[in-house]
Motif scaffolding. Sequence first.
Motif, PDB file in Angstrom:
ATOM      1  N   PHE A  87       0.841  -1.205   0.000  1.00 45.54           N
ATOM      2  CA  PHE A  87       0.000   0.000   0.000  1.00 45.54           C
ATOM      3  C   PHE A  87       0.873   1.252   0.000  1.00 45.54           C
ATOM      4  N   PHE A  88       1.853   1.303   0.909  1.00 41.62           N
ATOM      5  CA  PHE A  88       2.672   2.513   0.983  1.00 41.62           C
ATOM      6  C   PHE A  88       3.556   2.661  -0.245  1.00 41.62           C
ATOM      7  N   LYS A  89       4.000   1.522  -0.827  1.00 39.12           N
ATOM      8  CA  LYS A  89       4.761   1.624  -2.069  1.00 39.12           C
ATOM      9  C   LYS A  89       3.902   2.237  -3.166  1.00 39.12           C
ATOM     10  N   LEU A  90       2.600   1.871  -3.172  1.00 38.50           N
ATOM     11  CA  LEU A  90       1.708   2.455  -4.181  1.00 38.50           C
ATOM     12  C   LEU A  90       1.571   3.954  -3.975  1.00 38.50           C
ATOM     13  N   ILE A  91       1.433   4.370  -2.702  1.00 41.00           N
ATOM     14  CA  ILE A  91       1.353   5.811  -2.416  1.00 41.00           C
ATOM     15  C   ILE A  91       2.597   6.507  -2.968  1.00 41.00           C
ATOM     16  N   VAL A  92       3.772   5.916  -2.702  1.00 35.48           N
ATOM     17  CA  VAL A  92       5.019   6.529  -3.145  1.00 35.48           C
ATOM     18  C   VAL A  92       5.083   6.583  -4.664  1.00 35.48           C
ATOM     19  N   GLY A 125      16.618   7.808  -6.850  1.00 31.69           N
ATOM     20  CA  GLY A 125      17.311   7.436  -5.619  1.00 31.69           C
ATOM     21  C   GLY A 125      16.386   7.561  -4.422  1.00 31.69           C
ATOM     22  N   MET A 126      15.609   8.640  -4.403  1.00 28.85           N
ATOM     23  CA  MET A 126      14.667   8.815  -3.295  1.00 28.85           C
ATOM     24  C   MET A 126      13.636   7.692  -3.274  1.00 28.85           C
ATOM     25  N   PHE A 131      11.275   2.806  -0.879  1.00 34.61           N
ATOM     26  CA  PHE A 131      10.804   1.431  -1.009  1.00 34.61           C
ATOM     27  C   PHE A 131      11.455   0.549   0.057  1.00 34.61           C
ATOM     28  N   PHE A 132      12.769   0.713   0.236  1.00 34.39           N
ATOM     29  CA  PHE A 132      13.439  -0.135   1.224  1.00 34.39           C
ATOM     30  C   PHE A 132      13.023   0.251   2.636  1.00 34.39           C
ATOM     31  N   MET A 133      12.773   1.551   2.864  1.00 34.45           N
ATOM     32  CA  MET A 133      12.332   1.979   4.181  1.00 34.45           C
ATOM     33  C   MET A 133      11.002   1.344   4.541  1.00 34.45           C
ATOM     34  N   ILE A 134      10.120   1.243   3.529  1.00 36.18           N
ATOM     35  CA  ILE A 134       8.778   0.732   3.782  1.00 36.18           C
ATOM     36  C   ILE A 134       8.817  -0.746   4.154  1.00 36.18           C
TER      37      ILE A 134
END
Lengths: 504, 102
Positions: A87-92, A125-126, A131-134
């Motif tokens: 879900f959060f990857k989709l937001i990003v 890069g951001m 993605f890895f943070m999530i």
Amino acid sequence: MELANLYQSINLIIPEIVLSIALIVLVIADLIFHTNKKIIPFIAGTGILVTAIFVINQFNYIGFAFSTATHTARSFGMLAVDSFGVFFKLIVIVSSFIIVLLSLASDEIQKTTDRIGEYYALIYGMILGMFFMITATDLILIYLSLELLSLSSYVLAGFTKLRDRNSEASLKYLLYGAVSSGLMLFGISLVYGLTGSTNLYIINTLIQNPHINLFTLSFATILIFAGIGYKISSAPFHFWTPDVYEGAPITITAFLSVASKAAGFALLIRFVKTVFVSYETNEGFWSLIEVFDWQSILVVISILTMTLGNFSALWQNNLKRMLAYSSIAHAGYMLLGLVVLSNQGLIAILIYFMIYLLMNLGAFLVVMLIANKINSEEIDDYNGLGFTSPLLSVSLAIFLISLTGLPPTAGFIGKLYLFIALVDAKMIAVAIIALLNSVVSLYYYVRVLKHMYLVKATASTPSIIPSTSNAILLLVLVVPVLIFGVYFQPLVEFAKDCIVILGI
Amino acid sequence: MLSIPIEYYLILSAFMFIVGVTGVLIRRNAIVVFMCIELMLNAANLSLVAFSSYHGNPVGQIFVFFVMTVAAAEATVGLAIIIAIFRNKLTVNVDEINIFKW
């Protein structure tokens, strides 16, 4: 680690791999097409769309990648792929696609055509860092992904280095960021010292041991919260936010306020849920490990964050800076969803994020289109715009009303679900404080409308008509804000499907 | 063989960390502030290797390698930004870098 495990892990990180390949393609394309860089934004946009397909596909894959540690006959990896993360990857990914479109429309960015390849490479890069943070469930990976995100955004904040306010924003961002990541790293080293592991799940089982040194553990986790709190700009680590948001190019401001904040929240929620929650009750409430009263600390932080954000926004004359304070306040509201420590609160945060993405990016888009023309973000310069530039003004009005949280806009639904979660958790007092905060926020949002509609247009008031493509982009953001205000069932259903955080 | 107890490392690391934090808070030269941040990172590194040897597992030492890399990258970006601001304002004193105020 066995080979089969490695192979399975690679399946789980396909979006990140695609993103890295796209980043390399972007850098090479920047070298090949150095005379005509018009193609670079299209490569960047395509890469993001392809990644989005693989991210959506991840709803079918759930599991741990790169299992390093085996504990109590189960293995926990460095990455957890679950529906919450997707879900959060989709937001990003959605917000980064909108940012690419925004960059195409921004005069500020288009002036730097010769460096446009670097711009998109750093944005990639951001995204990779976020993605890895999530998904990260290991302290090493958490630290590295946080730094990957931070280092790229430091450079982007000062990207149009011709103006000194850009480089000032960049320097302030760097100093605050480096200090808070230093604090976080020291906290991580203490947690590692206490438990001998960097894996969140193993830390969770080890700190349930009653003989653990309580003082050191609390001190260490407070230090770790410094690093995460800086990313979501919660008090008392919010000082960089207004300066950086005002000084950075507006596309980057919009990106930081939505995507970077989303990644920070994902990390915070996953950290709290995996490290401090021992079990989930049948009603969906999370039971904390009773070493330290995290809940009251979170309550204090969230109330402090929203109050500081709202009251400082009251006397801002620069719209970009006002939106920065308003984004601090929104971080405070969203923290309330975590404070209740229940699945219902989590659902409320997810709903809020979907709506926040639309309304915040929309508000920044309007500010950018107006700044393209009048080269200013001062609220006084918006006098009379309501009469000369109807489309932009009406959209801005809708976004600001939605940010306040008034019906019939989507912002109301987001706040409503947060308050319901608070009331269900019997935190009436906190709900009332949040409600009063919304009332305060009404004042500064409506002030912009007053300048646009109640001050008569003069001969010097510019008439701003966006180009067709920008108008379409604007409508794509405005219409959902209105539709989701009345027809919000799909959002709620989607959020309910996305609350699985892989646990023990 | 007599080995140095872990407390010694931790006291040194805590001392370095406090010096770093104090430096960040009281020094006004951006480059010195940056050096103090490096000191904070190195304090964390020291305690990571100390704990790694104490627990007898290599995770802490691996972490230190990553931290060193990140610190180098951060120094590069940081010095580049400091140069950019020096070109615009001809100063690296953080008190004079003050366009934004609330």
